[in-house]
Write a protein that holds these residues in place. Sequence first.
Motif, PDB file in Angstrom:
ATOM      1  N   VAL A  89       0.656  -1.240   0.038  1.00  0.00           N
ATOM      2  CA  VAL A  89      -0.076   0.078  -0.102  1.00  0.00           C
ATOM      3  C   VAL A  89       0.919   1.266  -0.027  1.00  0.00           C
ATOM      4  CG1 VAL A  89      -1.662   1.255   1.390  1.00  0.00           C
ATOM      5  CG2 VAL A  89      -1.929  -1.522   1.305  1.00  0.00           C
ATOM      6  N   VAL A  90       0.545   2.239  -0.790  1.00  0.00           N
ATOM      7  CA  VAL A  90       1.348   3.812  -0.676  1.00  0.00           C
ATOM      8  C   VAL A  90       0.133   4.597  -0.338  1.00  0.00           C
ATOM      9  CG1 VAL A  90       2.590   5.062  -2.228  1.00  0.00           C
ATOM     10  CG2 VAL A  90       2.521   2.716  -2.610  1.00  0.00           C
ATOM     11  N   LEU A  91       0.569   5.482   0.668  1.00  0.00           N
ATOM     12  CA  LEU A  91      -0.052   6.664   0.966  1.00  0.00           C
ATOM     13  C   LEU A  91       0.650   7.914   0.414  1.00  0.00           C
ATOM     14  CD1 LEU A  91      -2.427   8.005   2.667  1.00  0.00           C
ATOM     15  CD2 LEU A  91      -0.774   8.042   4.453  1.00  0.00           C
ATOM     16  N   THR A 145      -1.541   3.030  10.208  1.00  0.00           N
ATOM     17  CA  THR A 145      -0.272   2.407  10.205  1.00  0.00           C
ATOM     18  C   THR A 145      -0.272   1.252   9.046  1.00  0.00           C
ATOM     19  OG1 THR A 145      -1.231   0.563  11.514  1.00  0.00           O
ATOM     20  CG2 THR A 145       0.032   2.324  12.822  1.00  0.00           C
ATOM     21  N   ARG A 146      -1.590   0.792   8.478  1.00  0.00           N
ATOM     22  CA  ARG A 146      -1.387   0.071   7.263  1.00  0.00           C
ATOM     23  C   ARG A 146      -1.488   0.636   6.171  1.00  0.00           C
ATOM     24  NH1 ARG A 146      -3.151  -2.448  11.721  1.00  0.00           N
ATOM     25  NH2 ARG A 146      -2.984  -4.575  11.909  1.00  0.00           N
ATOM     26  N   LEU A 147      -1.802   2.059   6.008  1.00  0.00           N
ATOM     27  CA  LEU A 147      -1.841   3.007   4.887  1.00  0.00           C
ATOM     28  C   LEU A 147      -0.422   3.448   4.743  1.00  0.00           C
ATOM     29  CD1 LEU A 147      -4.938   4.850   5.425  1.00  0.00           C
ATOM     30  CD2 LEU A 147      -4.468   3.139   3.326  1.00  0.00           C
ATOM     31  N   ARG A 148       0.498   3.452   5.650  1.00  0.00           N
ATOM     32  CA  ARG A 148       1.700   4.084   5.780  1.00  0.00           C
ATOM     33  C   ARG A 148       2.913   2.908   5.329  1.00  0.00           C
ATOM     34  NH1 ARG A 148       1.720   9.117   9.863  1.00  0.00           N
ATOM     35  NH2 ARG A 148       1.075  10.505   8.094  1.00  0.00           N
ATOM     36  N   ARG A 149       2.502   2.049   4.950  1.00  0.00           N
ATOM     37  CA  ARG A 149       3.597   0.925   4.325  1.00  0.00           C
ATOM     38  C   ARG A 149       4.828   1.483   3.516  1.00  0.00           C
ATOM     39  NH1 ARG A 149       2.056  -4.576   5.025  1.00  0.00           N
ATOM     40  NH2 ARG A 149       4.136  -4.768   4.688  1.00  0.00           N
ATOM     41  N   LEU A 150       4.184   2.374   2.755  1.00  0.00           N
ATOM     42  CA  LEU A 150       4.864   3.063   1.956  1.00  0.00           C
ATOM     43  C   LEU A 150       4.376   4.631   1.819  1.00  0.00           C
ATOM     44  CD1 LEU A 150       5.835   0.835  -1.150  1.00  0.00           C
ATOM     45  CD2 LEU A 150       7.238   1.349   0.871  1.00  0.00           C
ATOM     46  N   TRP A 151       5.292   5.427   1.928  1.00  0.00           N
ATOM     47  CA  TRP A 151       4.596   6.988   2.098  1.00  0.00           C
ATOM     48  C   TRP A 151       5.393   7.888   1.271  1.00  0.00           C
ATOM     49  CZ3 TRP A 151       7.216  11.429   4.101  1.00  0.00           C
ATOM     50  CH2 TRP A 151       6.352  12.324   4.364  1.00  0.00           C
ATOM     51  N   MET A 152       4.533   8.772   0.709  1.00  0.00           N
ATOM     52  CA  MET A 152       5.258   9.960  -0.120  1.00  0.00           C
ATOM     53  C   MET A 152       4.657  11.199   0.177  1.00  0.00           C
ATOM     54  SD  MET A 152       4.418   8.462  -3.953  1.00  0.00           S
ATOM     55  CE  MET A 152       5.143   9.995  -4.787  1.00  0.00           C
ATOM     56  N   ARG A 153       5.157  12.370   0.002  1.00  0.00           N
ATOM     57  CA  ARG A 153       4.427  13.644   0.027  1.00  0.00           C
ATOM     58  C   ARG A 153       4.752  14.462  -1.348  1.00  0.00           C
ATOM     59  NH1 ARG A 153       1.653  16.385   3.390  1.00  0.00           N
ATOM     60  NH2 ARG A 153       1.331  18.584   3.317  1.00  0.00           N
ATOM     61  N   VAL A 154       3.541  14.688  -1.960  1.00  0.00           N
ATOM     62  CA  VAL A 154       3.775  15.664  -3.227  1.00  0.00           C
ATOM     63  C   VAL A 154       3.977  17.059  -3.041  1.00  0.00           C
ATOM     64  CG1 VAL A 154       2.662  16.332  -5.470  1.00  0.00           C
ATOM     65  CG2 VAL A 154       2.413  13.933  -4.506  1.00  0.00           C
ATOM     66  N   PRO A 155       5.090  17.745  -3.231  1.00  0.00           N
ATOM     67  CA  PRO A 155       5.338  19.253  -2.739  1.00  0.00           C
ATOM     68  C   PRO A 155       4.134  20.259  -3.331  1.00  0.00           C
ATOM     69  CG  PRO A 155       6.858  18.546  -4.475  1.00  0.00           C
ATOM     70  CD  PRO A 155       6.173  17.157  -3.997  1.00  0.00           C
ATOM     71  N   SER A 156       4.166  20.945  -2.493  1.00  0.00           N
ATOM     72  CA  SER A 156       3.321  22.224  -3.018  1.00  0.00           C
ATOM     73  C   SER A 156       3.936  23.105  -4.281  1.00  0.00           C
ATOM     74  CB  SER A 156       3.112  23.371  -1.896  1.00  0.00           C
ATOM     75  OG  SER A 156       4.291  23.882  -1.707  1.00  0.00           O
ATOM     76  N   LEU A 157       3.164  23.734  -5.052  1.00  0.00           N
ATOM     77  CA  LEU A 157       3.662  24.363  -6.312  1.00  0.00           C
ATOM     78  C   LEU A 157       4.540  25.475  -5.842  1.00  0.00           C
ATOM     79  CD1 LEU A 157       3.730  24.530  -9.386  1.00  0.00           C
ATOM     80  CD2 LEU A 157       1.790  25.780  -9.234  1.00  0.00           C
ATOM     81  N   GLU A 158       4.153  26.250  -4.794  1.00  0.00           N
ATOM     82  CA  GLU A 158       5.125  27.149  -4.236  1.00  0.00           C
ATOM     83  C   GLU A 158       6.509  26.480  -3.702  1.00  0.00           C
ATOM     84  OE1 GLU A 158       5.060  30.711  -0.911  1.00  0.00           O
ATOM     85  OE2 GLU A 158       3.942  28.921  -0.550  1.00  0.00           O
TER      86      GLU A 158
END
Length: 436
Positions: free
Chosen positions: A154-156, A289-302
């Motif tokens: 799973v990726v969040l 905790t199950r959703l965050r097996r793999l995690w990434m954050r998309v940066p804001s446009l700013e």
Amino acid sequence: MDETITSGSTEEDAARRDSVALIVAFHPDPAFLGRVVQIGNGSLTFGRDHPETELQLQLDRRMSRSHAEVIHLRDELVVRDLKSRNGTWVNGERIGHRPLRDGDVVRIGSMALVVRWMDRPTEGELPKSRLIGAGPGHLTTLRNIADFGPRDSVVLIEGQPGVGKGLVARALHEASGRAGPFVTFDCGAVAPGVMHSELFGHAAGAFSGARQRRGGLIELARGGTLFLDEIGDASPELQSSLLRLLEEGDYRPVGSDRPIRADVRVVAATNRDLDRAVREEKFRFDLLTRLRRLWMRVPSLEDRIEDVPMLATAFAQRHLSPEAVLHRQLAFALLEYHWPGNVRELDAVIERACVATDGNEVRWTDGLIPRSGRPPPDISRPPPIRPKSRPEPDELRQLLIAKDGNVTHLANDLGVARHTVYRWVKEAGIDLEALR
């Protein structure tokens, strides 16, 4: 450009120096957008007589022969104007000499560069993607897609509204190699009464009107990816059902006691602070905790401002024509705005600009960006001048820049004849073509 390391430097200092880059955010030739100019330990001169950067600076009429110098010594990066005709600008202010920080926007001639501490990616390191960008935030997203895509975990995806989380989710699916479809379920947009039926399907006779069995979105996504959009808006009942899906790997259609094995890869996205939601008991900790097996954050446009003109050009080519380009004043204005609505807002702004465009060059128009945005620096209102007064040469140059070199408009504002302004321009040694 000197790439040597001075004696007494540590390897860490050397690595930091090598990571300084200038990203071409805007260039009159769209082919140069996103180019990375690496800055070693030393100096680099920009100008029509300095072709080292391979950016065809000699074709820029607004650039002086020796326009500006970027100096990098130890941990300090400085830009110095070399008495250029049209000036050197940092974050919308004309400068003579100024230290540079990560994220600063430097304007030299018709070109805009963004300072970034980043390493140039090696060839073949990143996957091919339809996602647009060149800065470190974009490259991190691409690396995450390359690392997470082939896995079944799973990726969040977290990020502000409008940053393109759905596009990232689809890119993860395309990198997964799974043959099935990409199916989206909006966790906050489906009415509670039909939510389980939409997602899990239902058996015949499960409720009034259910005359035959119906497969849900999980069945539709078999062999592919199920994208749970806005997972932070999921109701408590939906959270419980999703927890079972992620824990056991199966689900039960409404009205059925027989579990069905789910053959889907789950990707979820949210613009909410799920840790805070857990503290406020609005979101289940075990589900998080199950959703965050793999995690990434998309940066804001700013936070990826260097990518704005690239994205804007792509939007203009979609809304207007494949040959569409941005006028420099519009590009500079876009780089000065903070984009609270992110990529979605940029798309809307460019579409409005395209509606008012005659031809393929998309230009700035008043009201294009909300009042909360800073005005573009070289088209802000010029200082008031008494009618028929003759401005000083530097002042005349700035007034012409504000009018994009249009002598007729400036003559009307000053209350003088056009030939009078042309005489002033000639006597001041101003190149009108370089201002247009």
